[in-house]
Design a protein around this motif. Structure first.
Motif, mmCIF file in Angstrom:
data_model
loop_
_atom_site.group_PDB
_atom_site.id
_atom_site.type_symbol
_atom_site.label_atom_id
_atom_site.label_comp_id
_atom_site.label_asym_id
_atom_site.label_seq_id
_atom_site.Cartn_x
_atom_site.Cartn_y
_atom_site.Cartn_z
ATOM 1 N N ASP A 75 59.821 90.220 53.231
ATOM 2 C CA ASP A 75 59.615 89.885 54.654
ATOM 3 C C ASP A 75 58.799 90.967 55.355
ATOM 4 O OD1 ASP A 75 61.053 87.571 54.276
ATOM 5 O OD2 ASP A 75 62.948 88.426 55.004
ATOM 6 N N GLU A 76 59.081 92.237 55.061
ATOM 7 C CA GLU A 76 58.336 93.327 55.690
ATOM 8 C C GLU A 76 56.861 93.297 55.296
ATOM 9 O OE1 GLU A 76 60.320 96.875 54.600
ATOM 10 O OE2 GLU A 76 62.193 96.378 55.668
ATOM 11 N N ILE A 77 56.571 92.974 54.029
ATOM 12 C CA ILE A 77 55.176 92.903 53.584
ATOM 13 C C ILE A 77 54.442 91.786 54.312
ATOM 14 C CG2 ILE A 77 53.691 92.421 51.596
ATOM 15 C CD1 ILE A 77 55.800 93.774 49.842
ATOM 16 N N ASN A 78 55.081 90.629 54.441
ATOM 17 C CA ASN A 78 54.431 89.533 55.147
ATOM 18 C C ASN A 78 54.221 89.863 56.624
ATOM 19 O OD1 ASN A 78 54.186 86.761 53.470
ATOM 20 N ND2 ASN A 78 55.957 87.905 52.718
ATOM 21 N N LYS A 79 55.185 90.589 57.210
ATOM 22 C CA LYS A 79 55.025 91.006 58.610
ATOM 23 C C LYS A 79 53.850 91.962 58.757
ATOM 24 C CE LYS A 79 57.528 93.177 62.416
ATOM 25 N NZ LYS A 79 58.812 93.804 62.847
ATOM 26 N N LEU A 80 53.706 92.920 57.842
ATOM 27 C CA LEU A 80 52.581 93.855 57.888
ATOM 28 C C LEU A 80 51.247 93.147 57.657
ATOM 29 C CD1 LEU A 80 54.101 96.886 55.950
ATOM 30 C CD2 LEU A 80 53.580 96.785 58.398
ATOM 31 N N LEU A 81 51.240 92.131 56.809
ATOM 32 C CA LEU A 81 50.006 91.371 56.590
ATOM 33 C C LEU A 81 49.566 90.653 57.861
ATOM 34 C CD1 LEU A 81 50.591 89.854 53.021
ATOM 35 C CD2 LEU A 81 48.918 91.600 53.669
ATOM 36 N N ARG A 82 50.550 90.079 58.586
ATOM 37 C CA ARG A 82 50.201 89.425 59.855
ATOM 38 C C ARG A 82 49.670 90.456 60.861
ATOM 39 N NH1 ARG A 82 55.076 86.663 58.815
ATOM 40 N NH2 ARG A 82 56.173 88.005 60.319
ATOM 41 N N GLU A 83 50.322 91.642 60.883
ATOM 42 C CA GLU A 83 49.858 92.681 61.806
ATOM 43 C C GLU A 83 48.454 93.149 61.436
ATOM 44 O OE1 GLU A 83 51.452 96.967 63.641
ATOM 45 O OE2 GLU A 83 52.611 95.885 62.094
ATOM 46 N N LYS A 84 48.159 93.251 60.140
ATOM 47 C CA LYS A 84 46.815 93.650 59.712
ATOM 48 C C LYS A 84 45.769 92.639 60.154
ATOM 49 C CE LYS A 84 45.602 93.310 55.368
ATOM 50 N NZ LYS A 84 44.271 92.644 55.315
ATOM 51 N N ARG A 85 46.093 91.353 60.122
ATOM 52 C CA ARG A 85 45.150 90.335 60.586
ATOM 53 C C ARG A 85 44.877 90.484 62.082
ATOM 54 N NH1 ARG A 85 48.101 86.884 57.049
ATOM 55 N NH2 ARG A 85 49.288 86.023 58.811
ATOM 56 N N HIS A 86 45.930 90.816 62.848
ATOM 57 C CA HIS A 86 45.723 91.016 64.284
ATOM 58 C C HIS A 86 44.771 92.183 64.548
ATOM 59 C CE1 HIS A 86 48.584 87.971 64.953
ATOM 60 N NE2 HIS A 86 49.706 88.714 64.850
ATOM 61 N N TRP A 87 44.945 93.289 63.805
ATOM 62 C CA TRP A 87 44.069 94.434 63.998
ATOM 63 C C TRP A 87 42.647 94.114 63.541
ATOM 64 C CZ3 TRP A 87 44.945 98.424 66.976
ATOM 65 C CH2 TRP A 87 46.260 98.773 67.294
ATOM 66 N N GLU A 88 42.474 93.344 62.510
ATOM 67 C CA GLU A 88 41.133 92.950 62.071
ATOM 68 C C GLU A 88 40.459 92.062 63.102
ATOM 69 O OE1 GLU A 88 41.823 91.199 58.292
ATOM 70 O OE2 GLU A 88 41.960 93.127 57.232
ATOM 71 N N ASN A 89 41.236 91.172 63.726
ATOM 72 C CA ASN A 89 40.658 90.348 64.795
ATOM 73 C C ASN A 89 40.239 91.213 65.986
ATOM 74 O OD1 ASN A 89 41.117 88.038 63.284
ATOM 75 N ND2 ASN A 89 43.119 87.639 64.222
ATOM 76 N N GLN A 90 41.064 92.240 66.318
ATOM 77 C CA GLN A 90 40.712 93.133 67.421
ATOM 78 C C GLN A 90 39.465 93.949 67.099
ATOM 79 O OE1 GLN A 90 41.788 93.120 70.334
ATOM 80 N NE2 GLN A 90 41.076 95.067 71.228
ATOM 81 N N ILE A 91 39.345 94.367 65.830
ATOM 82 C CA ILE A 91 38.139 95.110 65.419
ATOM 83 C C ILE A 91 36.902 94.230 65.556
ATOM 84 C CG2 ILE A 91 36.997 96.173 63.430
ATOM 85 C CD1 ILE A 91 39.749 97.147 62.529
ATOM 86 N N SER A 92 37.018 92.969 65.155
ATOM 87 C CA SER A 92 35.888 92.050 65.300
ATOM 88 C C SER A 92 35.549 91.824 66.766
ATOM 89 C CB SER A 92 36.218 90.713 64.616
ATOM 90 O OG SER A 92 36.496 90.904 63.243
#
Length: 272
Positions: A75-92
């Motif tokens: 569950d923690e890995i999937n949560k971190l993956l979702r958070e990484k997508r949010h940061w990638e969207n912010q970078i874009s």
């Protein structure tokens, strides 16, 4: 020697981490990626998340952690993956590189998605947990359906039953059943006639009013003998009764002779 995980949980390690945050040496990651408007910091937080994912993916490979710990790590890995997508969207959004579009999928290849449940992945020992293994077991694909043209290739006259009597088995069976049915019908008729008080003479035969003579009589006797061999009880042999007088061969010859005499007499009368 203590493990790295145990070292990280000591009071000293927690105290040093808190001091680093207070002094500003280690900046706390914002809860929402949209709160950070600096591109270098977004890149730094993204790399920080990737390092955390790498550690947890390495930990979840150990099947001896127990079912509950493995589920929590997944569950923690999937949560971190979702958070990484949010940061990638912010970078874009800030004008940085599009990691989701062009970047390598470093951690997506290590996890397996459940068919029909897109987004949630299972890593390491989590894929072998009870109830999870069955989700990945897919039913075998159904056999390919034949087209109408392929089905029609095997259809012929035998498919419709037109050649059932060519093997020489069906016709004798039908004849046997027909004889049995006829014998049963005759027996029922005899019993009915006996109940009505009628007398049946089996030896009574119809008299031949116009007996045959010569080759015709011999042919009739041969046909009668063959019929008696095929049907010893005489059940299948048809009987015919003439309701009008049938002329014999001698009657036909006499009639032709009289007609010829009349023609000659009429011719002689016309000439005189």
């Amino acid at each position: 020697m203590a493990r790295n995980a145990e070292k990280a949980m000591t009071t000293l390690a927690r105290w040093r981490a808190a001091k680093e945050v207070e002094s500003g040496e280690k900046e706390r990651r914002p809860y929402l990626a949209s709160e950070c408007h600096e591109l270098p910091k977004c890149e730094k937080f993204r790399l920080e998340i990737i390092r955390e994912i790498s550690k947890k993916v390495a930990q979840i490979q150990n099947a001896g952690l127990g079912e509950f710990r493995i589920r929590d790590l997944n569950d923690e890995i999937n949560k971190l993956l979702r958070e990484k997508r949010h940061w990638e969207n912010q970078i874009s959004a800030l004008g940085g590189p599009h990691y989701r579009r062009y970047g390598p999928k470093m951690f997506d290849a290590e996890g397996r998605e459940v068919p029909g449940n897109r987004g949630y992945k299972y890593f390491g020992a989590a894929k072998d947990l009870p109830g999870v293994r069955e989700l990945f077991e897919q039913d075998p694909p159904p056999p390919p359906r034949k087209t109408r043209a392929e089905l029609m290739k095997d259809i012929d006259a035998e498919y419709y039953g037109y050649r059932d009597d060519e093997d020489g088995v069906l016709i004798p069976l039908e004849e046997k059943i027909e004889r049995i049915a006829l014998q049963k019908a005759v027996q029922e008729w005899r019993e009915k006639m006996a109940r009505d008080g009628r007398i049946i003479d089996d030896e009574e035969d119809d008299d031949e009013i116009y007996p045959l003579s010569g080759p015709a009589r011999e042919a009739a006797e041969d046909a009668k003998a063959r019929a008696a061999e095929n049907d010893p009880h005489g059940l299948l042999a048809p009987r015919f009764t003439a309701h009008v007088p049938v002329p014999t061969q001698q009657d036909v010859q006499e009639a032709l002779l009289r007609k010829r005499k009349q023609e000659l007499l009429q011719k002689y009368t016309d000439e005189n």
